[in-house]
Design a protein around this motif. Structure first.
Motif, mmCIF file in Angstrom:
data_model
loop_
_atom_site.group_PDB
_atom_site.id
_atom_site.type_symbol
_atom_site.label_atom_id
_atom_site.label_comp_id
_atom_site.label_asym_id
_atom_site.label_seq_id
_atom_site.Cartn_x
_atom_site.Cartn_y
_atom_site.Cartn_z
ATOM 1 N N THR A 67 18.216 -11.656 -25.185
ATOM 2 C CA THR A 67 17.701 -11.671 -26.182
ATOM 3 C C THR A 67 17.774 -11.582 -28.403
ATOM 4 O OG1 THR A 67 15.710 -9.661 -27.119
ATOM 5 C CG2 THR A 67 17.851 -8.803 -26.355
ATOM 6 N N TRP A 68 16.807 -11.906 -28.360
ATOM 7 C CA TRP A 68 17.223 -12.236 -30.538
ATOM 8 C C TRP A 68 16.668 -10.742 -30.720
ATOM 9 C CZ3 TRP A 68 19.446 -15.913 -31.836
ATOM 10 C CH2 TRP A 68 20.282 -17.189 -30.965
ATOM 11 N N GLN A 69 16.396 -9.701 -29.999
ATOM 12 C CA GLN A 69 15.295 -8.774 -30.841
ATOM 13 C C GLN A 69 16.752 -8.031 -32.067
ATOM 14 O OE1 GLN A 69 12.352 -7.517 -30.663
ATOM 15 N NE2 GLN A 69 12.870 -6.610 -32.790
ATOM 16 N N ASN A 70 18.053 -7.541 -31.295
ATOM 17 C CA ASN A 70 19.031 -7.399 -32.280
ATOM 18 C C ASN A 70 18.888 -7.429 -32.740
ATOM 19 O OD1 ASN A 70 20.038 -5.326 -29.540
ATOM 20 N ND2 ASN A 70 21.133 -6.720 -29.156
ATOM 21 N N PHE A 71 18.494 -8.905 -33.047
ATOM 22 C CA PHE A 71 18.551 -9.786 -34.966
ATOM 23 C C PHE A 71 17.783 -9.255 -35.212
ATOM 24 C CE2 PHE A 71 21.959 -12.243 -31.451
ATOM 25 C CZ PHE A 71 23.192 -12.450 -32.294
ATOM 26 N N VAL A 72 16.858 -9.725 -34.914
ATOM 27 C CA VAL A 72 15.920 -9.230 -35.625
ATOM 28 C C VAL A 72 15.662 -7.952 -36.230
ATOM 29 C CG1 VAL A 72 13.285 -8.362 -35.519
ATOM 30 C CG2 VAL A 72 14.257 -10.394 -34.507
ATOM 31 N N SER A 284 26.710 -4.849 -32.013
ATOM 32 C CA SER A 284 26.864 -5.477 -32.041
ATOM 33 C C SER A 284 27.045 -6.930 -32.508
ATOM 34 C CB SER A 284 27.456 -5.583 -30.518
ATOM 35 O OG SER A 284 27.548 -4.478 -29.452
ATOM 36 N N ALA A 285 24.651 -6.565 -32.447
ATOM 37 C CA ALA A 285 24.209 -8.422 -33.672
ATOM 38 C C ALA A 285 25.088 -8.151 -35.013
ATOM 39 C CB ALA A 285 23.141 -7.646 -33.079
ATOM 40 N N THR A 286 25.338 -6.921 -35.343
ATOM 41 C CA THR A 286 25.760 -6.390 -36.975
ATOM 42 C C THR A 286 26.774 -6.696 -36.932
ATOM 43 O OG1 THR A 286 24.007 -4.956 -37.637
ATOM 44 C CG2 THR A 286 26.085 -5.358 -38.669
ATOM 45 N N GLY A 287 28.002 -6.508 -36.011
ATOM 46 C CA GLY A 287 29.455 -6.745 -36.523
ATOM 47 C C GLY A 287 29.509 -8.343 -36.340
ATOM 48 N N LEU A 288 29.441 -9.218 -35.256
ATOM 49 C CA LEU A 288 28.690 -11.003 -34.961
ATOM 50 C C LEU A 288 28.158 -11.353 -36.395
ATOM 51 C CD1 LEU A 288 29.757 -13.013 -33.274
ATOM 52 C CD2 LEU A 288 26.812 -12.702 -32.720
ATOM 53 N N VAL A 289 26.826 -10.576 -36.467
ATOM 54 C CA VAL A 289 26.525 -11.516 -38.179
ATOM 55 C C VAL A 289 27.640 -11.554 -39.450
ATOM 56 C CG1 VAL A 289 24.746 -11.700 -39.744
ATOM 57 C CG2 VAL A 289 24.454 -10.972 -37.379
#
Length: 313
Positions: A67-72, A284-289
């Motif tokens: 999913t892409w929801q984490n980045f949303v 995890s998405a926050t750290g990756l961004v």
């Protein structure tokens, strides 16, 4: 006959010596790899596996669906006016600027005056280094009790009723002040050690030429320690999004004092149930961004720094 025996003995000696060298080399390599085995295993488990797993989790739901929801969710929290992530990122930048734009230059200047052995330099060296000797929990406790409404300063009548740490408008500035007050010891030690390596002949020549203290600091000391300053700047950039103060001990993230590192801690360890399951993926998405943002910045700064001619001494 004697010549044949001598040649045979020489060949045997060479073979024995070669065997000894091979055995010594084998022991050397065995020792090196034995010493490196622990760090290598730790690197694979706690760095490589952890970061690869973080990248995968950034694109997954708690149940493993892609999913892409984490980045949303990350963007919604970052763009919201009172979003916790937005507040955390802003406070993190404040701590980064404090460490690299305030504490680093002032700490370097303090180290210079200690290097010049001004009057009372031994006392100032101990006084500046003292906060790093005393345990952080003790320092924070003493500081909080001192500035509390019922503490020594509270009895003077100019402490707010809720205390400086009890309201949004003063909580973050108070923690920043504490970080500033206790943040000079490491910079002072690093820069003092670097300045101690400067050849005395250079300083003596500057003194003979009538060079004043500030001219000496600007024209001689800064160029001679510039490599250390740039290294410290690059290290500071690598920790840009982890810059923080003692948030857990001071406020526990209340009154808009949270930073990015504390926000991650709070989401990972402070969430329970279904919220905790979602938090791992959003974190995890926050750290990756932020890693994708910071990586080219560090490479650019390092490239620009390498363009400057460094002084070798």
């Amino acid at each position: 006959m004697t010549t044949v025996q001598e040649n045979s003995s020489s060949v045997s000696s060479q073979a024995f010596a070669k065997k000894c060298r091979r055995k010594a080399l084998l022991k050397k390599h065995a020792f090196i790899w034995t010493m490196l085995a622990g760090p290598i295993v730790c690197w694979f488990i706690f760095y490589l596996y952890t970061n690869l797993n973080m990248i995968v989790m950034a694109f997954q739901t708690p149940k493993g669906a892609w999913t892409w929801q984490n980045f949303v969710s990350f963007w919604d929290n970052l763009s919201a006016t009172d979003g916790s992530l937005r507040i955390a990122v802003w406070n993190t930048f404040l701590y980064f600027l404090l460490a690299n734009a305030v504490i680093l230059p002032i700490g370097t200047l303090i180290a210079y005056f200690l290097y010049k052995k001004v009057a009372g330099y031994k006392f100032f060296r101990v006084a500046i280094f003292l906060p790093s000797i005393i345990p952080g929990v003790v320092m924070v406790t003493v500081f909080k009790e001192t500035i509390s409404p019922v503490g020594p300063l509270g009895k003077t009548g100019w402490i707010p009723a809720l205390g400086f740490l009890g309201q949004d408008s003063t909580a973050t500035p108070t923690v920043l002040f504490y970080t500033f007050w206790t943040g000079f010891s490491s910079i002072m030690l690093l820069m003092s050690g670097t300045m101690a390596r400067i050849p005395t002949e250079v300083m003596e020549a500057a003194k003979l030429d009538g060079c004043g203290p500030f001219r000496e600091f600007r024209s001689l000391v800064i160029p001679l320690i510039f490599s250390t300053l740039t290294t410290q700047l690059i290290f500071g950039l690598t920790g840009l999004f982890s810059s923080s103060g003692p948030i857990l001990l001071m406020t526990g993230g209340a009154h808009k004092t949270t930073t990015l590192s504390y926000w991650i801690f709070e989401n990972v360890y402070g969430s329970t149930g279904a919220t905790a399951a979602d938090a791992y993926n959003i974190v995890s998405a926050t750290g990756l961004v932020f890693t994708v943002i910071l990586f080219p910045i560090i490479l650019l700064v390092r490239f620009l720094v390498n363009k400057v001619d460094m002084v070798e001494y």
